[in-house]
Write a protein that holds these residues in place. Structure first.
Motif, PDB file in Angstrom:
ATOM      1  N   LYS A  94      -0.358   8.255  -4.648  1.00  0.00           N
ATOM      2  CA  LYS A  94      -0.827   8.362  -3.266  1.00  0.00           C
ATOM      3  C   LYS A  94       0.340   8.392  -2.288  1.00  0.00           C
ATOM      4  N   THR A 115       0.844  -1.198   0.000  1.00  0.00           N
ATOM      5  CA  THR A 115       0.000   0.000   0.000  1.00  0.00           C
ATOM      6  C   THR A 115       0.876   1.244   0.000  1.00  0.00           C
ATOM      7  N   ALA A 116       0.259   2.373  -0.318  1.00  0.00           N
ATOM      8  CA  ALA A 116       0.968   3.653  -0.262  1.00  0.00           C
ATOM      9  C   ALA A 116       1.414   3.950   1.162  1.00  0.00           C
ATOM     10  N   GLU A 117       0.552   3.651   2.123  1.00  0.00           N
ATOM     11  CA  GLU A 117       0.895   3.885   3.520  1.00  0.00           C
ATOM     12  C   GLU A 117       2.091   3.032   3.938  1.00  0.00           C
ATOM     13  N   PRO A 138      -1.444   4.737  -9.617  1.00  0.00           N
ATOM     14  CA  PRO A 138      -2.235   5.351  -8.542  1.00  0.00           C
ATOM     15  C   PRO A 138      -1.606   5.187  -7.157  1.00  0.00           C
ATOM     16  N   ARG A 170       2.168  11.780  -2.458  1.00  0.00           N
ATOM     17  CA  ARG A 170       1.339  12.830  -1.855  1.00  0.00           C
ATOM     18  C   ARG A 170       1.385  12.752  -0.339  1.00  0.00           C
ATOM     19  N   LEU A 171       1.306  11.531   0.183  1.00  0.00           N
ATOM     20  CA  LEU A 171       1.368  11.346   1.629  1.00  0.00           C
ATOM     21  C   LEU A 171       2.741  11.729   2.167  1.00  0.00           C
TER      22      LEU A 171
END
Length: 354
Positions: free
Chosen positions: A186, A149-151, A182, A189-190
């Protein structure tokens, strides 16, 4: 610089500034063996000629590390050593005179090894780029986030950042790369809301030029348009010179850099009476050797051509078996279709000479 560009801390890779008010730097990586001095230098010079600001070299073993000085002393651009797992390679690269390291401090052993590298990097004032890849996330992070995930990418990068910060080291650049556009968007951006360190943008394993250019332009272009990103690399399978040209074209398209000619070419329609695709392709090929910024238009018809392309420095517009040559929308002369391209380049040569 774009007005909405995110302000970051600034580091220096040799004479190239990254972050702050510096222009977005273009990077690439050699695909030669770093022990092969001649081939590696030839590729570095080709990359520099194409507009590359910084070049990264793979340093998989001590032979490669020890050969760095032979490459560094003749390189036209600053070089980055790509290090994985072995802190001794990083130390040797620093001693050889490298301008930056690509290294994840959490992967080179304990705190003692990290301190050894950081101490030497501080002495010579070189930065470290932390590079997190979606394909190599820690199992604990994968389990916590239910996969890639992006996180998870940001969490992984921050683990490495904190290791360096603990050693009072802050000359840091961060990259968060995935082949999923995508997710990459993300993640960056985070991260841009989490730290002020400069960010190196890329879509990793983007593929061959056919698909990789599209994915990279969409992902990197979107972030740059939002003001995120301080340095970029287009990752393509094949000749790295293509990476550099595409990177610069992306920057040019956003008004962030002047880079060689800009070709304006209209789509064909029922009014077109010349072989526009063939003419546009020939013009594009002949423009390839020009490095100065000039805008050239190839328009399909004389109805709207000169007017629509009045911002172009020079252009041609087709008629029936003939066409017009114009500058800044002003018609200069009418010529046969067979002479259009040659007449266009006469004007281009004159403009460049002026």
């Amino acid at each position: 610089m774009m007005e909405n560009r995110r302000k970051t801390l600034q580091v220096h890779v040799g004479n190239i500034a990254i972050g702050g008010d510096a222009p977005v730097a273009v990077q690439s990586m050699t695909n030669t063996k770093t022990t092969d001095t001649a081939s590696t230098l030839a590729q570095i010079k080709a990359l520099a000629d194409a507009g590359c600001d910084i070049v990264r070299l793979a340093v998989p073993d001590m032979d490669a590390a020890k050969n760095l000085k032979n490459i560094i002393k003749n390189s036209p651009v600053p070089l980055v050593a790509d290090i994985h797992f072995d802190y001794r390679l990083a130390l040797e690269a620093i001693h050889q005179g490298i301008s930056a390291l690509r290294l994840n401090p959490g992967n080179i052993g304990g705190e003692e090894n990290v301190k050894a590298v950081v101490d030497e990097a501080k002495k010579v004032g070189i930065p470290i780029r932390i590079g997190v890849n979606a394909g190599s996330l820690d199992k604990k992070i994968l389990e916590k986030n239910g996969g890639v995930t992006a996180e998870g990418l940001v969490e992984s990068a921050m683990q490495h950042v904190r290791i360096l910060e603990k050693q009072d080291f802050h000359d840091i650049v961060i990259s968060l790369k995935a082949h999923d556009v995508p997710m990459t968007l993300k993640a960056y951006r985070l991260m841009s809301k989490t730290v002020d360190y400069p960010l190196h943008l890329g879509i990793t394993e983007a593929g061959t030029p056919h698909s990789g250019i599209i994915k990279s332009a969409v992902g990197i272009g979107a972030l740059l348009a939002e003001g995120i990103g301080d340095t970029i690399r287009i990752s393509l399978t094949g000749d790295p010179v293509i990476e550099v040209k595409i990177a610069n074209e992306i920057l040019k398209s956003l008004g962030m850099k002047e880079y060689g000619p800009t070709l304006i070419s209209c789509p064909t329609c029922g009014r077109t009476n010349i072989d526009l695709p063939a003419i546009a392709s020939e013009v594009e090929k002949r423009l390839d050797g020009i490095t100065k910024p000039i805008t050239v238009a190839v328009m399909g018809c004389v109805v709207n051509g000169p007017g629509e392309a009045r911002e172009a420095d020079v252009g041609i517009a087709g008629g029936k078996n003939e066409g017009l040559v114009f500058r800044k929308g002003e018609i200069i002369r009418k010529v046969p279709e067979s002479e259009l391209v040659n007449e266009l380049f006469k004007e281009i040569d004159d403009i460049l000479a002026e």
